[in-house]
Design a protein around this motif. Structure first.
Motif, PDB file in Angstrom:
ATOM      1  N   HIS A 112       0.825  -1.207   0.000  1.00 44.78           N
ATOM      2  CA  HIS A 112       0.000   0.000   0.000  1.00 44.78           C
ATOM      3  C   HIS A 112       0.861   1.259   0.000  1.00 44.78           C
ATOM      4  CE1 HIS A 112      -3.903  -1.987   1.714  1.00 44.78           C
ATOM      5  NE2 HIS A 112      -3.247  -2.788   0.893  1.00 44.78           N
ATOM      6  N   LEU A 113       2.094   1.123   0.439  1.00 48.39           N
ATOM      7  CA  LEU A 113       2.990   2.278   0.467  1.00 48.39           C
ATOM      8  C   LEU A 113       3.695   2.490  -0.869  1.00 48.39           C
ATOM      9  CD1 LEU A 113       4.595   1.759   4.002  1.00 48.39           C
ATOM     10  CD2 LEU A 113       2.623   3.179   3.386  1.00 48.39           C
ATOM     11  N   TYR A 114       3.757   1.439  -1.694  1.00 51.60           N
ATOM     12  CA  TYR A 114       4.496   1.528  -2.958  1.00 51.60           C
ATOM     13  C   TYR A 114       3.612   1.521  -4.201  1.00 51.60           C
ATOM     14  CZ  TYR A 114       8.596   0.437  -0.113  1.00 51.60           C
ATOM     15  OH  TYR A 114       9.590   0.470   0.829  1.00 51.60           O
ATOM     16  N   CYS A 115       2.334   1.214  -4.043  1.00 51.10           N
ATOM     17  CA  CYS A 115       1.468   1.082  -5.214  1.00 51.10           C
ATOM     18  C   CYS A 115       0.246   1.978  -5.087  1.00 51.10           C
ATOM     19  CB  CYS A 115       0.986  -0.365  -5.371  1.00 51.10           C
ATOM     20  SG  CYS A 115       2.307  -1.573  -5.475  1.00 51.10           S
ATOM     21  N   PRO A 116      -0.160   2.644  -6.158  1.00 51.48           N
ATOM     22  CA  PRO A 116      -1.447   3.344  -6.143  1.00 51.48           C
ATOM     23  C   PRO A 116      -2.567   2.338  -5.884  1.00 51.48           C
ATOM     24  CG  PRO A 116      -0.147   3.939  -8.077  1.00 51.48           C
ATOM     25  CD  PRO A 116       0.535   2.772  -7.448  1.00 51.48           C
ATOM     26  N   ILE A 117      -3.682   2.826  -5.378  1.00 55.62           N
ATOM     27  CA  ILE A 117      -4.730   1.927  -4.911  1.00 55.62           C
ATOM     28  C   ILE A 117      -5.243   0.994  -6.009  1.00 55.62           C
ATOM     29  CG2 ILE A 117      -6.510   3.717  -5.255  1.00 55.62           C
ATOM     30  CD1 ILE A 117      -7.937   2.496  -2.778  1.00 55.62           C
ATOM     31  N   LYS A 118      -5.485   1.508  -7.209  1.00 51.21           N
ATOM     32  CA  LYS A 118      -6.004   0.646  -8.278  1.00 51.21           C
ATOM     33  C   LYS A 118      -4.978  -0.397  -8.688  1.00 51.21           C
ATOM     34  CE  LYS A 118      -9.386   3.849 -10.246  1.00 51.21           C
ATOM     35  NZ  LYS A 118      -9.827   4.581 -11.467  1.00 51.21           N
ATOM     36  N   ASN A 158       9.779 -12.361  -4.306  1.00 53.21           N
ATOM     37  CA  ASN A 158      10.518 -11.156  -3.923  1.00 53.21           C
ATOM     38  C   ASN A 158       9.751 -10.403  -2.836  1.00 53.21           C
ATOM     39  OD1 ASN A 158      12.630 -11.356  -5.980  1.00 53.21           O
ATOM     40  ND2 ASN A 158      11.003 -10.861  -7.447  1.00 53.21           N
ATOM     41  N   ILE A 159      10.460  -9.927  -1.826  1.00 55.62           N
ATOM     42  CA  ILE A 159       9.823  -9.190  -0.737  1.00 55.62           C
ATOM     43  C   ILE A 159       9.624  -7.738  -1.160  1.00 55.62           C
ATOM     44  CG2 ILE A 159      10.055  -8.434   1.649  1.00 55.62           C
ATOM     45  CD1 ILE A 159      11.664 -10.961   2.197  1.00 55.62           C
ATOM     46  N   VAL A 160       8.412  -7.242  -0.939  1.00 56.32           N
ATOM     47  CA  VAL A 160       8.045  -5.900  -1.391  1.00 56.32           C
ATOM     48  C   VAL A 160       8.490  -4.876  -0.350  1.00 56.32           C
ATOM     49  CG1 VAL A 160       6.126  -4.406  -2.086  1.00 56.32           C
ATOM     50  CG2 VAL A 160       6.121  -6.836  -2.719  1.00 56.32           C
ATOM     51  N   ILE A 161       9.740  -4.461  -0.466  1.00 59.69           N
ATOM     52  CA  ILE A 161      10.285  -3.411   0.389  1.00 59.69           C
ATOM     53  C   ILE A 161      11.527  -2.851  -0.293  1.00 59.69           C
ATOM     54  CG2 ILE A 161      11.746  -4.948   1.764  1.00 59.69           C
ATOM     55  CD1 ILE A 161      11.030  -3.153   4.207  1.00 59.69           C
ATOM     56  N   LYS A 162      11.752  -1.571  -0.150  1.00 58.13           N
ATOM     57  CA  LYS A 162      12.903  -0.942  -0.786  1.00 58.13           C
ATOM     58  C   LYS A 162      14.082  -0.875   0.177  1.00 58.13           C
ATOM     59  CE  LYS A 162      10.344   1.725  -4.208  1.00 58.13           C
ATOM     60  NZ  LYS A 162      10.080   3.061  -4.809  1.00 58.13           N
ATOM     61  N   GLU A 163      15.254  -0.705  -0.393  1.00 59.32           N
ATOM     62  CA  GLU A 163      16.477  -0.650   0.406  1.00 59.32           C
ATOM     63  C   GLU A 163      16.432   0.510   1.393  1.00 59.32           C
ATOM     64  OE1 GLU A 163      20.132  -0.677  -1.690  1.00 59.32           O
ATOM     65  OE2 GLU A 163      19.602  -2.376  -2.981  1.00 59.32           O
ATOM     66  N   GLY A 164      16.972   0.244   2.574  1.00 57.94           N
ATOM     67  CA  GLY A 164      17.089   1.284   3.582  1.00 57.94           C
ATOM     68  C   GLY A 164      15.880   1.448   4.478  1.00 57.94           C
ATOM     69  N   PHE A 178       2.772  -7.484  -8.325  1.00 57.45           N
ATOM     70  CA  PHE A 178       2.733  -8.909  -8.007  1.00 57.45           C
ATOM     71  C   PHE A 178       3.479  -9.724  -9.057  1.00 57.45           C
ATOM     72  CE2 PHE A 178       0.682 -13.142  -8.122  1.00 57.45           C
ATOM     73  CZ  PHE A 178       1.063 -13.567  -6.859  1.00 57.45           C
ATOM     74  N   GLU A 179       3.421  -9.295 -10.292  1.00 58.18           N
ATOM     75  CA  GLU A 179       4.160 -10.009 -11.348  1.00 58.18           C
ATOM     76  C   GLU A 179       5.651  -9.988 -11.042  1.00 58.18           C
ATOM     77  OE1 GLU A 179       5.032  -9.655 -16.151  1.00 58.18           O
ATOM     78  OE2 GLU A 179       3.353  -8.566 -15.260  1.00 58.18           O
ATOM     79  N   SER A 180       6.181  -8.812 -10.725  1.00 58.90           N
ATOM     80  CA  SER A 180       7.595  -8.697 -10.347  1.00 58.90           C
ATOM     81  C   SER A 180       7.810  -7.323  -9.741  1.00 58.90           C
ATOM     82  CB  SER A 180       8.512  -8.887 -11.562  1.00 58.90           C
ATOM     83  OG  SER A 180       9.864  -8.676 -11.190  1.00 58.90           O
ATOM     84  N   PHE A 181       7.882  -7.264  -8.418  1.00 57.98           N
ATOM     85  CA  PHE A 181       8.013  -5.970  -7.753  1.00 57.98           C
ATOM     86  C   PHE A 181       9.252  -5.190  -8.203  1.00 57.98           C
ATOM     87  CE2 PHE A 181       9.722  -3.464  -4.161  1.00 57.98           C
ATOM     88  CZ  PHE A 181       8.747  -2.474  -4.136  1.00 57.98           C
ATOM     89  N   PRO A 182      10.410  -5.828  -8.318  1.00 56.76           N
ATOM     90  CA  PRO A 182      11.585  -5.031  -8.707  1.00 56.76           C
ATOM     91  C   PRO A 182      11.457  -4.386 -10.082  1.00 56.76           C
ATOM     92  CG  PRO A 182      12.254  -7.146  -7.777  1.00 56.76           C
ATOM     93  CD  PRO A 182      10.782  -7.222  -8.005  1.00 56.76           C
ATOM     94  N   ASP A 183      10.631  -4.975 -10.959  1.00 55.73           N
ATOM     95  CA  ASP A 183      10.526  -4.467 -12.329  1.00 55.73           C
ATOM     96  C   ASP A 183       9.318  -3.559 -12.544  1.00 55.73           C
ATOM     97  OD1 ASP A 183      12.759  -6.023 -13.002  1.00 55.73           O
ATOM     98  OD2 ASP A 183      11.486  -7.780 -13.344  1.00 55.73           O
ATOM     99  N   SER A 184       8.615  -3.197 -11.463  1.00 58.53           N
ATOM    100  CA  SER A 184       7.371  -2.425 -11.623  1.00 58.53           C
ATOM    101  C   SER A 184       7.548  -0.965 -11.242  1.00 58.53           C
ATOM    102  CB  SER A 184       6.258  -3.051 -10.769  1.00 58.53           C
ATOM    103  OG  SER A 184       6.594  -3.005  -9.387  1.00 58.53           O
ATOM    104  N   GLY A 185       8.783  -0.462 -11.352  1.00 60.28           N
ATOM    105  CA  GLY A 185       9.078   0.897 -10.909  1.00 60.28           C
ATOM    106  C   GLY A 185       8.208   1.961 -11.540  1.00 60.28           C
ATOM    107  N   ALA A 186       7.869   1.803 -12.809  1.00 60.97           N
ATOM    108  CA  ALA A 186       7.076   2.817 -13.504  1.00 60.97           C
ATOM    109  C   ALA A 186       5.661   2.919 -12.943  1.00 60.97           C
ATOM    110  CB  ALA A 186       7.015   2.491 -14.995  1.00 60.97           C
ATOM    111  N   PHE A 187       5.229   1.891 -12.214  1.00 64.57           N
ATOM    112  CA  PHE A 187       3.864   1.863 -11.682  1.00 64.57           C
ATOM    113  C   PHE A 187       3.834   2.135 -10.174  1.00 64.57           C
ATOM    114  CE2 PHE A 187       4.174  -0.863 -15.374  1.00 64.57           C
ATOM    115  CZ  PHE A 187       3.104  -0.440 -16.154  1.00 64.57           C
ATOM    116  N   GLN A 188       4.972   2.511  -9.619  1.00 60.36           N
ATOM    117  CA  GLN A 188       5.072   2.642  -8.172  1.00 60.36           C
ATOM    118  C   GLN A 188       4.938   4.083  -7.698  1.00 60.36           C
ATOM    119  OE1 GLN A 188       8.675   0.844  -6.731  1.00 60.36           O
ATOM    120  NE2 GLN A 188       8.291  -1.109  -7.757  1.00 60.36           N
ATOM    121  N   VAL A 189       4.555   4.203  -6.430  1.00 60.32           N
ATOM    122  CA  VAL A 189       4.671   5.451  -5.684  1.00 60.32           C
ATOM    123  C   VAL A 189       5.555   5.118  -4.483  1.00 60.32           C
ATOM    124  CG1 VAL A 189       2.429   6.337  -6.395  1.00 60.32           C
ATOM    125  CG2 VAL A 189       2.588   4.924  -4.340  1.00 60.32           C
TER     126      VAL A 189
END
Length: 420
Positions: free
Chosen positions: A212-218, A271-277, A229-240
């Motif tokens: 919920h912190l990295y993805c818009p609601i839709k 892959n775990i959905v969390i960013k570095e740091g 869900f397909e691949s979190f590391p590769d979904s940067g263009a769709f992230q917040v």
């Protein structure tokens, strides 16, 4: 059937209420309604002292409600008066006056009219003659107690089971959401801490969904079709990225009262959905499997689940949240029992706790018992998305008793001692 289980809730809005209770009285009553509906399941409920808003909430009860007008349940009359003709199966006397104290002549009339029980704040000196007198506590005063009275007119059986919302000392709610959850209903972090103090919780862990912190609601609610869900590391263009906003919510709160945590999602590849740091800024982490690929066969879904769970457990989480709920929403569906033993071993080897969680979930008694027997710690998590759920551990404690655990809770419960 000449038998009734009657929940008696007295003084919901009474003069003995502490100030903080008065602030959250409607929240506590909403919790009570859910608990009666889903877990206690009495034949009827008798309540006094309801506000207008509480009366609207009481409409959601799934069993007959006595508020003063006569109600007949299983042939037994619930009434505030004394009937002119003795009911065949007897009656329960629920006088409307809080200071009702029957004198000798009134007690005699109750006997003559086949009174099974009199619920009175003042108990008369005469308790003979087959009438049971019961004096309820005020629900609005600590320990926020109500009673379930079992009456059997044939055998004369009379039992009182007391329930309370004040918790045993030393408990932590390890799974509480915040206003940033897309599924939050009314969450307020200050309100959470005030309710926790009222209940006697030692601490709470605020654990927002990482997705919920990295993805818009839709995008997040796209389920197995979501890019994250397909691949979190590769979904940067769709992230917040709302992590800084999340940490800002903690400003001004008493740090001694909470853990700063997160509920980590896993994508389809584990892959775990969390960013570095980010982990370094957290006190506690949960891991949860929320989504499986719908296109997979049942066997492949089991494999995907175990991949996600394994990566979360070996990836440094403290608690595995609602194990197997993804297979059995609201208790409907089959859990893969073949994974019980492998998952228990995995939790034990990595010192990760298993969560008991009743939010749209029914914990599996066999899996939980295996965890306890193997020495896997148990975390109590409300998974609160509504304030009435915070510290709502009566189902959890009841569940532990039902699976045969009657030892010291401190021996089996998870306690956060430091960062992993």
């Amino acid at each position: 059937m000449n038998r009734i289980r009657l929940a008696v809730v007295s003084g919901v809005n009474g003069s003995s209420a502490p100030e903080q209770y008065s602030k959250y009285a409607e929240i506590f009553f909403l919790r009570l309604v859910h608990y009666l509906n889903e877990f206690v399941k009495p034949d009827a409920v008798a309540v006094s002292g309801l506000s207008a808003a509480m009366k609207k909430t009481a409409e959601h009860l799934k069993m007959p409600l006595f508020l003063g007008n006569d109600v007949t349940v299983n042939g037994i009359l619930l009434t505030s008066g004394i009937p002119g003709t003795a009911p065949e199966k007897g009656f329960v006397h629920l006088p409307s006056g809080p200071a009702f104290r029957p004198d000798a002549s009134t007690v005699q009339r109750l006997k003559e009219k086949h009174c099974l029980c009199c619920v009175a704040r003042a108990i008369p000196p005469d308790r003979d003659g087959g009438i049971h007198f019961f004096r309820p506590d005020d629900f609005c005063a600590e320990p926020f107690r109500f009673a379930v009275v079992t009456l059997d007119g044939d055998s004369g059986r009379f039992e009182v089971e007391l329930e309370q919302f004040r918790l045993p000392p030393g408990l932590t709610d390890t799974h509480v959401h915040t206003p940033l959850a897309y599924c939050s209903e009314n969450m307020s972090m200050r309100a959470v801490l005030e309710i926790a103090e009222l209940e006697g919780l030692e601490k709470v862990a605020f654990t927002e969904h990482s997705g919920h912190l990295y993805c818009p609601i839709k995008e997040y609610w796209g389920g197995d079709q979501s890019h994250w869900f397909e691949s979190f590391p590769d979904s940067g263009a769709f992230q917040v990225d709302r992590t800084d906003l999340y940490f800002h919510l903690f400003h001004g709160l008493d740090e001694a009262r909470y853990f700063k945590g997160m509920e980590l999602d896993a994508d389809s590849r584990g892959n775990i959905v969390i960013k570095e740091g980010v982990r370094e800024r957290l006190d506690l982490t949960l891991g949860a499997v929320h989504v499986l690929s719908k296109s997979l066969s049942p066997e492949k879904k089991v494999e995907q689940f175990f991949l996600q769970a394994k990566n979360l457990v070996t990836g440094g989480i403290d608690i595995l949240a609602h194990p197997f709920r993804v297979f059995s929403w609201e208790g409907t569906g089959e859990k893969p029992e073949t994974l019980f033993d492998p998952l228990v071993r995995l939790l034990k080897e990595n010192n990760v706790a298993a969560e008991i969680n009743f939010h749209h979930n029914r914990p599996d008694p066999f899996f939980t018992r295996k965890c306890i027997d193997a020495g896997v710690k148990i975390a109590l998590g409300s998974d609160s998305h509504n304030l009435y759920e915070v510290g709502f551990f009566q189902p959890h404690l009841r569940f532990l008793r039902e699976i045969g655990y009657d030892g010291d809770l401190a021996d089996i419960l998870f306690r956060k001692e430091g960062k992993k």
